[in-house]
Write an enzyme that holds these catalytic residues in place. Structure first.
Site, PDB file in Angstrom:
ATOM      1  N   HIS B  36       0.823  -1.213   0.000  1.00  0.00           N
ATOM      2  CA  HIS B  36       0.000   0.000   0.000  1.00  0.00           C
ATOM      3  C   HIS B  36       0.857   1.263   0.000  1.00  0.00           C
ATOM      4  O   HIS B  36       0.590   2.209  -0.731  1.00  0.00           O
ATOM      5  CB  HIS B  36      -0.959  -0.014   1.192  1.00  0.00           C
ATOM      6  CG  HIS B  36      -2.154  -0.878   0.945  1.00  0.00           C
ATOM      7  ND1 HIS B  36      -2.105  -2.254   1.041  1.00  0.00           N
ATOM      8  CD2 HIS B  36      -3.418  -0.587   0.547  1.00  0.00           C
ATOM      9  CE1 HIS B  36      -3.300  -2.751   0.736  1.00  0.00           C
ATOM     10  NE2 HIS B  36      -4.110  -1.766   0.441  1.00  0.00           N
ATOM     11  N   LYS B 100      -9.949  -6.971   8.040  1.00  0.00           N
ATOM     12  CA  LYS B 100     -10.717  -7.078   9.280  1.00  0.00           C
ATOM     13  C   LYS B 100     -10.632  -5.779  10.062  1.00  0.00           C
ATOM     14  O   LYS B 100      -9.699  -4.982   9.876  1.00  0.00           O
ATOM     15  CB  LYS B 100     -10.224  -8.248  10.140  1.00  0.00           C
ATOM     16  CG  LYS B 100      -8.861  -8.036  10.751  1.00  0.00           C
ATOM     17  CD  LYS B 100      -8.648  -8.938  11.963  1.00  0.00           C
ATOM     18  CE  LYS B 100      -7.225  -8.783  12.481  1.00  0.00           C
ATOM     19  NZ  LYS B 100      -7.013  -9.230  13.832  1.00  0.00           N
TER      20      LYS B 100
END
Lengths: 299, 193
Positions: B36, B100
């Site tokens: 990322h 999550k």
């Protein structure tokens, strides 16, 4: 007494087996609590969906003998050993067992140098694993292990009372406010449904340590101190009214248990320390003979 | 149960709603912190992420008889990617993010604007999720980032998730946080000394 090489080998094997079992096989009391959680979530709900996946995961990990969560967590050993044995040698043996269990894949390479970011791949380094070794007069070992993942460790909290943000004073009502606040703050981030380990009092270090010791208790035990037993029951019931549910998907099962201990404090301080344990509550223990054999599992 | 099968078109993604229980079949790409940050710095991905699903996961992958096999593949905490995710959704055309713990406001807005969803996997369920991976089709940036941080191209079948941020501006995380805060408030006022 020095530990001869045959004894060292046997003890080493037992430690590796305890690590394996802890990483792949949840204790029965935790599995029971997860099952009751699943049963109370409504049919076709997201909470039920999550709980079913969790139960399936528990079975798969056991059958495949593979870690039930890939974050095999902080490694916390609580060991009593016959006082005639050499504690220093024992500490070295435990570290060796951790290295070997990592090689076998029961533990992930999970210990990172905080300054350089390097991971030497052994799980052994400053502060890891955590060993609490106590000699005793009995002729056997009592070895207990907790593996606690980073996601749930991150949502732990420590309050210094009085706390004006949540209106908590230095009494059990104030403690309850801290606990409900901690659960609401955690939302689903700690991989709930979880279990709280709580310490009232102590200092900032002993408070947190004692929260981890609460996780050595069985889910269905009862606190010997009536006031704390009552607080545990009340906090569990009230936290489950928050509606956060499994994984934060919403539902009835936000917490499966609350375990509270108390330590003396200095008059100036009043800490409430809270550790959150995820559903993957990896705790095992064994009675190991002085010859190094596992005689009995404790959970 | 909703079946979400490749190709992951904007139409299919926009049809999903917060709270839907979904099983994914098709390709997902793992990507966590290193990937990322790297994409956010402007590097081009080694494989097109257009209409793709990215999975916040650092899998445990072993080579068995010359083939990669995933032995554990649970989600990692997504909020660490919050500073980067919205830009990556916009620039590369992601259709879904699996992870999550949920994500924040920037990601929620990007999902709404560009037609993307956040899919919540069950944290800790490393074995169930690994079972639904049928094949490791490729791996990118393995040398550069190491195994957990590499981009693994995984073919999955019936990979179970819940939609917690949809492409219509709703976030289950935001809603449950607000509802539980209200409930907490009423519990707090009823606590007596």
């Amino acid at each position: 007494m020095a530990m001869n090489s045959a004894l060292q080998k046997k003890v080493l094997e037992s430690f590796i087996e305890i690590i394996r079992k802890t990483s792949v096989d949840l204790p029965g009391d935790v599995v029971d609590a997860i099952q009751s959680g699943r049963k109370q979530e409504p049919e076709d709900s997201r909470g039920k969906y999550a709980m079913c996946i969790i139960e399936k995961n528990i079975d798969l990990a056991r059958v495949k003998s593979q870690p039930l969560c890939q974050d095999t967590g902080s490694i916390l050993f609580f060991v009593h050993y016959p006082r005639k044995l050499d504690g220093e040698v024992l500490g070295k043996l435990i570290r060796k067992a951790v290295v070997q269990a990592t090689k076998k894949g029961y533990l992930r390479q999970n210990s990172v140098d905080s300054l350089t970011g390097k991971n030497n791949g052994t799980n052994v380094g400053p502060g890891t694993p955590t060993l609490h070794l106590e000699p005793w007069s009995k002729e056997f070992f009592d070895i207990r292990l907790i593996l606690k993942g980073g996601g749930c460790e991150n949502v732990g909290a420590q309050y210094s009372l009085p706390d004006s943000r949540i209106g908590a004073g230095r009494d059990l009502a104030g403690v309850k406010k801290c606990l409900l606040d901690a659960v609401q703050q955690a939302q689903g981030k700690g991989c709930g449904p979880g279990v709280l380990g709580v310490t009232i009092g102590g200092d900032r270090a002993t408070g947190y340590l004692h929260t981890k010791e609460q996780f050595l208790r069985k889910m269905n035990d009862k606190n010997k101190i009536p006031a704390l037993a009552q607080l545990e029951t009340e906090v569990l019931a009230e936290a489950n009214q928050l509606g956060i549910g499994p994984m934060g998907f919403g539902g009835k099962t936000t917490l499966m248990g609350v375990k509270i201990g108390a330590l003396n404090r200095v008059p100036a301080s009043f800490f409430v320390s809270v550790s959150y344990m995820c559903w993957a509550y990896r705790r095992q223990g064994a009675k190991v003979s002085i010859k190094g054999d596992i005689q009995k599992w404790l959970y | 149960m909703i079946q979400l099968e490749a190709p992951f078109t904007e139409e299919k993604i926009r049809s999903l709603k917060v709270g839907d229980m979904v099983e994914i079949s098709g390709i997902v790409y793992t990507g966590r912190d290193a990937v990322h940050k790297w994409l956010h710095e402007g590097h081009e991905p080694p494989v097109s992420l257009k209409d793709a699903i990215i999975y916040h996961c650092g899998p445990v992958v072993m080579k068995k008889k010359g083939k990669w096999v995933v032995t554990a593949a649970g989600p990692t905490t997504s909020t660490r990617e919050e500073p980067y995710q919205a830009d990556i959704i916009e620039k590369h055309g992601l259709r879904a993010v699996i992870g999550k713990g949920g994500m924040g406001e920037k990601t929620r807005q990007a999902c709404e604007k560009f037609g993307c969803v956040y899919l919540h996997a069950v944290g800790g369920a490393a074995q169930v999720l690994a079972e639904s991976i049928q094949e490791v089709e490729n791996v990118y940036l393995l040398e550069k980032f190491g195994s957990p941080e590499a981009i693994w191209q995984l073919r999955v079948k019936s990979f179970p998730v819940v939609v917690t941020i949809d492409a219509h501006g709703r976030s289950l995380h935001k809603e449950i946080e607000a509802e539980s805060a209200q409930k907490l408030n009423s519990l707090m006022t009823s606590i007596k000394k």
